[in-house]
Write an enzyme that holds these catalytic residues in place. Structure first.
Site, short mmCIF file in Angstrom:
data_model
loop_
_atom_site.label_atom_id
_atom_site.label_comp_id
_atom_site.label_asym_id
_atom_site.label_seq_id
_atom_site.Cartn_x
_atom_site.Cartn_y
_atom_site.Cartn_z
N GLU A 90 0.82 -1.20 0.00
CA GLU A 90 0.00 0.00 0.00
C GLU A 90 0.86 1.25 0.00
O GLU A 90 2.00 1.23 0.45
CB GLU A 90 -0.90 0.03 1.25
CG GLU A 90 -1.82 -1.16 1.38
CD GLU A 90 -2.50 -1.22 2.74
OE1 GLU A 90 -2.59 -0.16 3.41
OE2 GLU A 90 -2.93 -2.31 3.14
N CYS A 103 3.48 8.31 1.30
CA CYS A 103 3.97 7.33 2.26
C CYS A 103 4.08 6.00 1.53
O CYS A 103 3.09 5.50 0.99
CB CYS A 103 3.00 7.22 3.44
SG CYS A 103 3.48 5.99 4.67
N CYS A 110 5.78 -7.63 7.34
CA CYS A 110 6.80 -7.16 8.27
C CYS A 110 7.00 -8.22 9.35
O CYS A 110 6.04 -8.87 9.77
CB CYS A 110 6.35 -5.83 8.90
SG CYS A 110 7.54 -5.11 10.06
N CYS A 114 4.98 -5.62 15.94
CA CYS A 114 4.42 -4.60 16.82
C CYS A 114 2.93 -4.85 17.02
O CYS A 114 2.18 -5.08 16.07
CB CYS A 114 4.65 -3.21 16.24
SG CYS A 114 6.41 -2.78 16.07
N CYS A 117 0.08 -2.79 15.07
CA CYS A 117 0.26 -2.58 13.64
C CYS A 117 -0.34 -3.71 12.81
O CYS A 117 -0.01 -4.89 13.03
CB CYS A 117 1.75 -2.45 13.32
SG CYS A 117 2.10 -2.12 11.58
N GLY A 157 6.13 -2.59 6.27
CA GLY A 157 7.52 -3.05 6.35
C GLY A 157 8.38 -2.17 7.24
O GLY A 157 8.02 -1.06 7.62
N GLU A 158 9.53 -2.69 7.59
CA GLU A 158 10.56 -2.00 8.36
C GLU A 158 11.69 -1.62 7.40
O GLU A 158 12.45 -2.48 6.94
CB GLU A 158 11.07 -2.92 9.47
CG GLU A 158 12.42 -2.54 10.09
CD GLU A 158 12.46 -1.13 10.68
OE1 GLU A 158 13.35 -0.36 10.28
OE2 GLU A 158 11.62 -0.82 11.54
N SER A 189 11.50 5.72 8.60
CA SER A 189 11.06 5.30 9.92
C SER A 189 11.65 3.95 10.28
O SER A 189 11.87 3.09 9.42
CB SER A 189 9.54 5.23 9.95
OG SER A 189 9.08 4.76 11.20
N SER A 212 10.22 4.94 15.95
CA SER A 212 8.96 4.53 16.57
C SER A 212 9.25 4.11 18.00
O SER A 212 9.69 2.99 18.25
CB SER A 212 8.34 3.38 15.78
OG SER A 212 7.98 3.80 14.48
N ASN A 288 -4.35 3.81 15.62
CA ASN A 288 -5.40 3.41 14.69
C ASN A 288 -5.98 2.06 15.12
O ASN A 288 -5.24 1.15 15.51
CB ASN A 288 -4.84 3.27 13.27
CG ASN A 288 -4.54 4.61 12.64
OD1 ASN A 288 -5.42 5.44 12.45
ND2 ASN A 288 -3.27 4.83 12.31
N CYS A 331 -1.58 2.03 7.36
CA CYS A 331 -1.03 0.98 6.50
C CYS A 331 -1.36 -0.42 6.98
O CYS A 331 -1.39 -0.71 8.16
CB CYS A 331 0.49 1.16 6.40
SG CYS A 331 0.92 2.52 5.31
#
Length: 345
Positions: A90, A103, A110, A114, A117, A157-158, A189, A212, A288, A331
């Site tokens: 996305e 973004c 990922c 987390c 997420c 993703g990271e 990030s 983060s 979120n 995301c």
């Protein structure tokens, strides 16, 4: 087939000259790719013999928008892209007073885990190539007929877990013959990979590094972010200090506020203790809601009280404006729904 969109200009020059064509043709190809062309026939200043050669030996990969949503609230646009192998990622295009920001995602899925997420549900499938990261920008700019001036690598993703490809992407997107988005207009990030932060510092690119953080105590942060078990807060902040010694750049700390979890006065005061005196900005983000998630966003009263404590103690703290609330702009949500629909999970 060689994917030319993942090549920097120097690599394109080597490819061109090694196959008997003049070096200047590489600059033409590079420029065309970053105008968003998808076929070599669109490169109208190349000779037919070279177009035939490229069709036999190279390709220009591109993503395809599977879904597109436009927010009726603020005009935010979200794309769900299908990659060549059938996977999904996305990206989100946001309009601010200073222009358009995109973004982008850096991985399919990922592995960081987390708890708040959606992107990490189902784990990591694979890294994105430089071309697949780049084309999220090219597609959106072409589709919306806009010029995108800012990039945030905060999608699925990271980024630092895909550091080699991300560095290649940054080099390509910054090149004056390409999109030419300056490093200072790019934010990367990370959930806190301290070793990769130190490695990134060695390249000394004037990007904005966004950390983060999301909790000021190790036990709480570990419960929200498994990465903290490997790189605790002290180790992470030391890596940030080392990064700043090399780059001199202000760091942005992202702090997602979860009702009754990390929005207390004690958390705010500990955050002050950790960050006071550092060259940084704190970005407060109401969490979120995610599918099957247990976290709720903090109330406006709690957010304001948390921010007030930080500001009164000399920290620069702002609350991120919520964009695209009506189109699931955070995301991972579209990808997760699509995967479930296709029965892939």
């Amino acid at each position: 087939m060689i994917d030319l969109k993942s090549k920097n200009l120097q690599e394109l020059e080597s490819f061109v000259t090694e196959n008997g064509f003049p070096r200047f043709r590489a600059g033409q190809i590079f420029a065309w790719i970053h105008r968003g062309v998808r076929t070599f026939e669109e490169m109208t200043d190349l000779p037919k013999s070279m177009i035939a050669f490229l069709n036999e030996n190279a390709q220009i990969s591109f993503v395809q928008a599977e879904q597109k949503f436009v927010s009726a609230l603020d005009g935010t646009v979200k794309y769900l892209y299908r990659l060549n192998d059938g996977n999904f990622v996305e990206s989100v295009v946001m309009k601010y007073h200073h222009g358009y920001t995109v973004c982008v995602s850096s991985q399919v899925g990922c592995r960081m885990g987390c708890a708040f997420c959606q992107s990490t549900k189902g784990g990591k499938i694979r890294d994105l190539t430089p071309a697949e990261i780049l084309d999220q920008i090219l597609y959106a700019a072409r589709d919306l007929n806009i010029s995108i001036g800012n990039i945030v690598m905060m999608g699925i993703g990271e980024p630092l877990d895909n550091l080699e490809n991300v560095l290649k992407f940054l080099e390509i997107v910054n090149h004056p013959k390409g999109i030419c988005i300056g490093y200072r207009h790019i934010s990367v990030s990370t959930c806190g990979l301290a070793d990769k932060i130190r490695l990134l510092a060695q390249y000394n690119k004037p990007i904005t590094l966004s950390i983060s953080l999301h909790a000021p105590f190790d036990d709480l942060r570990s419960s929200m972010m498994p990465v903290n078990k490997k790189f605790n807060i002290k180790t992470l902040l030391q890596a940030c200090d080392d990064y700043q010694k090399v780059t001199g750049r202000r760091i942005s700390f992202e702090y997602t506020l979860v009702d009754g979890v990390n929005d207390s006065r004690a958390c705010a005061m500990e955050l002050v203790s950790l960050l006071k005196g550092k060259l940084c900005h704190i970005n407060l983000i109401p969490v979120n809601k995610i599918q099957n998630g247990t976290f709720d966003p903090s109330s406006q009263k709690s957010i304001s009280a948390f921010q007030d404590i930080l500001i009164r103690h000399g920290l620069n703290a702002t609350v991120r404006r919520t964009l695209g609330a009506d189109i699931a702009a955070s995301c991972g949500q579209l990808r997760s729904k699509r995967i479930e629909k296709e029965g892939s999970l």
